[in-house]
Scaffold this active site. Structure first.
Site, PDB file in Angstrom:
ATOM      1  CE  LYS A 162      -3.315   2.617   2.705  1.00 45.61           C
ATOM      2  NZ  LYS A 162      -3.800   2.884   4.080  1.00 45.61           N
ATOM      3  N   GLY A 223      -7.101   9.000  10.591  1.00 45.43           N
ATOM      4  CA  GLY A 223      -7.263   9.024  12.040  1.00 45.43           C
ATOM      5  C   GLY A 223      -8.321   9.970  12.555  1.00 45.43           C
ATOM      6  CB  ALA A 249      -7.896   7.617   5.402  1.00 45.54           C
ATOM      7  N   GLY A 250     -10.460   7.739   7.579  1.00 42.28           N
ATOM      8  CA  GLY A 250     -11.534   8.612   8.019  1.00 42.28           C
ATOM      9  C   GLY A 250     -12.851   7.939   8.327  1.00 42.28           C
ATOM     10  CG  ASN A 271      -5.794   1.279  12.345  1.00 44.62           C
ATOM     11  OD1 ASN A 271      -4.675   1.747  12.292  1.00 44.62           O
ATOM     12  ND2 ASN A 271      -6.172   0.538  13.373  1.00 44.62           N
ATOM     13  CB  THR A 272      -8.610   5.619  13.604  1.00 44.26           C
ATOM     14  OG1 THR A 272      -7.283   5.750  13.083  1.00 44.26           O
ATOM     15  CG2 THR A 272      -8.739   6.484  14.842  1.00 44.26           C
TER      16      THR A 272
END
Length: 330
Positions: A162, A223, A249-250, A271-272
């Site tokens: 990635k 994040g 992301a986000g 992830n976050t």
């Protein structure tokens, strides 16, 4: 337990492929067998033994060509899960449980200098049948990203990578143009390149021409858990670019992951939203079901939306009350 054509199957651990073929009633001369992505020659069936967790695919010809299941294909590799899980921000002890609860078949990880203090290695906590997706986080230009990708392959992570290139340390926005350059270099070296990018149609087309296997547009800053801030631009990429679009992301909530899948996204990288949840394994499972629900809704075809007015679900005639429908509504 092994996974035979995607289903948990017990009793063949320690047995050879010949015994499995006979046990399942397959016609040896009319099938092909693959174990963990590697084709096994028929002449080697008796010498090839199955191990715990092996993923075995047995195929034969059928009429037509419609697939039996909806799968995600990245760089010629097939996955039944559309959830890519990040491994940052939570303890190693929770990684295995999170992967299993998420049903994830791909997990990202970052390359850092080896420690000499006896600390645990993340690879010891990731199930063996999960595809590793090293990212190039920390890279500020294409050259640094290429270096990290090559080192990751040398460590044993395979050909997936990635691409993350960020010169901006405050907002962590990707450098799209350095990403194109890194993608072109690594694709020529045989990597399955999955570039993280700001959603821009021209850049997406350039990434495809450079050899990208997917594109991974951000939904919001990394994040942030702010959700689908770039929704309209992601929709353009889904509609116009002939590559799997993986929203990255986000995404902070399962409902946001579901909404992205309803748009036609091929998969979700998160992830976050999981790592900062109160119950990490439970949140991983919630994301799994949301992604599956969104995909099913997309494939079913979303119901129409009225620009104005309403449409009654029940007939507006035959009321039990006296008077006209207009009187009843009044």
């Amino acid at each position: 337990m092994i996974y035979l054509n995607g289903k948990e199957t017990r009793g063949y651990e320690g047995k050879n492929v010949e015994e499995m073929i006979a046990g399942e009633g397959f016609q040896k001369e009319r099938i092909a067998t693959e174990i963990n992505g590697e084709i096994v020659s028929k002449k080697d069936y008796a010498q090839t033994f199955l191990s715990e967790g092996d993923r075995v695919e047995v195929v034969n010809f059928v009429g037509g060509g419609a697939p039996d299941e909806d799968v995600l294909v990245i760089g010629g590799h097939t996955f039944t899960s559309r959830f890519i899980l990040g491994s940052g921000k939570y303890s190693l002890d929770l990684i295995k449980a999170s992967v299993e609860n998420a049903g994830a078949q791909i997990i990202t990880l970052a390359l850092r200098r080896a420690n000499q203090e006896g600390r645990a290695n993340i690879l010891d906590y990731i199930p063996k049948d999960v595809t590793l997706l090293p990212n190039t986080s920390g890279a500020r230009n294409a050259d640094e990203a290429v270096r990290i990708a090559r080192l990751s392959r040398e460590v044993g992570c395979g050909d997936f990578v990635k691409i993350e290139i960020m010169r901006d340390s405050k907002y962590l926005l990707p450098d799209n143009y350095e990403t194109i350059r890194a993608t072109e270099i690594l694709a020529k070296e045989g990597f399955v390149v999955m570039p993280y990018m700001y959603p821009d149609l021209n850049v997406a087309r350039d990434l495809k021409n450079a050899g990208a296997a997917t594109i991974m547009p951000l939904a919001a800053p990394i994040g942030s858990n702010k959700g689908l801030c770039t929704k309209e631009f992601i929709q353009i990429l889904i509609d116009e670019v002939d590559l799997p679009v993986i929203v990255d992301a986000g995404i902070g909530k399962p409902s946001e992951a579901c909404a992205a899948m309803e748009m036609g996204a091929a998969a979700i990288m998160a992830n976050t939203g999981i790592a900062t949840a109160g119950d990490i394994p439970a949140m991983a499972e919630a994301f799994k079901y949301a992604i599956e629900a969104g995909r099913k809704a997309y494939l079913a075809g979303m119901g129409r939306v009225l620009e104005r007015g309403g449409s009654a679900s029940s007939p507006l005639t035959g009321y039990i009350q006296d008077g006209s429908a207009d009187e009843v509504r009044a």
